[in-house]
Design a protein around this motif. Sequence first.
Motif: not given
Lengths: 334, 334, 334
Positions: A250, A281-282, A284-286, A288-289, A291-292
């Motif tokens: 991450f 922060i973005a 890290t979120v992206v 995860a995005t 990856s999904t």
Amino acid sequence: MATRFSSTGLVVDGNGPAQVALNFLDSVLRGIGQVMLQNNPYAGLLFLAGIFYNSRLFGIAVLIGTVVGTLTAMLLRVAPSKVRDGLFGFNGALAAIALTYFFEPNALAWGYTICAVAMTSILMATMMQWLEPWKISPLTAPFVITTLCFLLAGASFGRLHPTHLLPAAELPKAAIVEGVVGLSTIGHGLLNGVAQVFFQDNIITGALFAIGLLISSRRAFTFALCGSLVGLLVSWGMGAPEPSIRAGVFGFNSVLTAIAMESVGFASGGASQIYALLAAIAATVVYATISTILQPVGMPALTLPFVLVVWVFALGAREFRKLQIPKPEPQPEE
Amino acid sequence: MATRFSSTGLVVDGNGPAQVALNFLDSVLRGIGQVMLQNNPYAGLLFLAGIFYNSRLFGIAVLIGTVVGTLTAMLLRVAPSKVRDGLFGFNGALAAIALTYFFEPNALAWGYTICAVAMTSILMATMMQWLEPWKISPLTAPFVITTLCFLLAGASFGRLHPTHLLPAAELPKAAIVEGVVGLSTIGHGLLNGVAQVFFQDNIITGALFAIGLLISSRRAFTFALCGSLVGLLVSWGMGAPEPSIRAGVFGFNSVLTAIAMESVGFASGGASQIYALLAAIAATVVYATISTILQPVGMPALTLPFVLVVWVFALGAREFRKLQIPKPEPQPEE
Amino acid sequence: MATRFSSTGLVVDGNGPAQVALNFLDSVLRGIGQVMLQNNPYAGLLFLAGIFYNSRLFGIAVLIGTVVGTLTAMLLRVAPSKVRDGLFGFNGALAAIALTYFFEPNALAWGYTICAVAMTSILMATMMQWLEPWKISPLTAPFVITTLCFLLAGASFGRLHPTHLLPAAELPKAAIVEGVVGLSTIGHGLLNGVAQVFFQDNIITGALFAIGLLISSRRAFTFALCGSLVGLLVSWGMGAPEPSIRAGVFGFNSVLTAIAMESVGFASGGASQIYALLAAIAATVVYATISTILQPVGMPALTLPFVLVVWVFALGAREFRKLQIPKPEPQPEE
């Protein structure tokens, strides 16, 4: 033979074979340094050392990738200054290491990898042209696009064999909180976040990378570690699985995003730092995005989150007058 | 009524109904020719003959698609020169044949198809505007986007029935080498690669298409066959299944890519030919890529690989001075 | 304190706290109005009333989203006129309502939502810059992209819990005609199509939204209802399931598309109306398309179909001279 020593490399004047070889070596090392946005051959040397420390195979892959990417650009006669800055090396370096990581290395896979590396240099040229209206950099997009293409194509090609490291294609399902984050997770995660920029899962490698950054720029070093910490804290807070946090997965996009935010050159002050924090922060979120999104085709996110987030934050900043360095008032002419 | 016969068509001056009809026919045939980038009505005629030879249904679909696409552009008053060159026909032609190929033809499906064809002409106009900053052509992107949209939407619409030719939605899995490639595979694959540009799986049709190309341009003919061969050899070497190689599915994007590379007009010499070869190889790999990406939604790659690869290679070439035709030195004015 | 009453809002001159607060309230209400492209605070007030009528939670979410989005833009010092027109409010409003709709609201989810809302304002700035060469508007793209990102990322984060409203990830399969469409379906579908723009499934809410539109612009009201009808009729004709038609899910993108087509300002006449009709049909088809594409990752289409279709039709129209308002002939200067 006049040799210019400078803090950022060794460039040699002249056209003899020794000079050409030295200049080429300089471009290759800068290419490796550019993976973390450092136009600095000594940083590149430390990154290379860090990779060789962890795995000789990946070290060789990085060297081949940088050399082939740079040579492709030279043969097609790209403007020499771009080659010299290592801009045609870093995408090849990453593509070579990624394809070696995800495919069993055999003769066919090496040929396939070298072909992919040549494509990164063509795609780099394409993206420079494509992004011209907005004056933003392709970053590692050529690596990401080429590598995802060549990995995805593998599913049709019976003679390529993916390693067990390539994620399996599956439908995404909701995560559950897994494992307990302790001090050891944080220590490992912080350095692995830096190491994962080159797909390495080794804290000594991460430390060598960090030293390379420090040699090149103290601010880049600070932003990189803060970026890694942001990735770690956000994913921990949101309930990501402990093994992923420890492995730094991450973190590496936040590391690169933070370094890039540092290099854009915003006005000094709190707003710019909060903006860089938001970008990390973005990222890290992206991560995860992406990856999904890629789960149904069994693909890794690579550094796509970094590329997208930096494009968004760098372009957006032009509307935000709080971040812009005030222009000096024009002096009255005498 | 003055009639101008030229090597590239039959254009008639005047405004009488006969003249208008003949000029419209000329635009329609050029539209069919443009599917393989040939602004030549005789090439279009041979392509049409090749399709009718294989299937009357697809022949009718191509005619309806080209006519409706061209009429939509005329009704909305696009610049007449663009209509005359067939630029608003070829995407409609392909969309009509593709939707007839993948949906059971009934009254609703025909209405749906005609609606899709009209959309290709709007999307063509959109993409001309969108690509304006880079001066590159939309190629068959309007066809690809419209067709994928209308096919994907079908999954929500209970009154449309997909044929068994539409791939089933499934998660991608690793390929295994399947069947033995022999001389017969190569012969079929070579011509089917050309035929598949219009979704035809018939070597006589492929041969008629090749003759159409030859009539229009000897270089286009040579590049097309070489492109088909590259697609075949790459997919064979990488271990693609024999039935796919024989059916030419790895070839048609390489065929189109090679023709497009020929038409860009690079400097003559080895570098340009190697660049075109790399593009044809890339088209084969990207065909495998897009096929894998679209597997979870059960969609075919169509000519998307061709579009993407030509955009990348045409834009990238502008950074490569080795490929550029040297400008003539300015003559001193007297 | 001079107060200007106008048909489009209440703007107050001066810098005192009351004036600043009133102007901020005006921007927030315009931000809510802009969700349906109305730069009108009274429309925004009626939309807000409609949402509160259906659910207090969503009403609060809309308020928080608009306020945080607008504040982010103000803190980063966006050009004040853009903030005043509500351009930095509507994406935040929609993102807040969507994330509250799809995640169980708890403290972490609210923090996550506020972070997402701040991101919509950055992405709005980015897209303004990105779309600059084509002079088209970002529409609700910042909302769609941010929301899909934050929803998709949820799959890696064990401490976020999706509600049962988030579609399950599954492979698409062919639809079957389901249920019988009657007068009640049509009545509900028509008003729910308007209500679904804000994720509301309530005909009174839909009626309040329609009145809000009527206050702002009679043409916008007419186009919105016609758009809803087109979505309903197309999906019914193609065999979509009755419960979806009743709930208005095939309608809201057509509603927004029709309003946008009205606002572009084409030449008056039949061609422009048919063009707007085609756009509304396209929005319905593309809604089905995007829903299918997103099925393997379990995501809703949101207003992405509206954004894509309006971009396509607005850009394409520039090639169509039939739709352009003829420029007045230059008067001879005296």
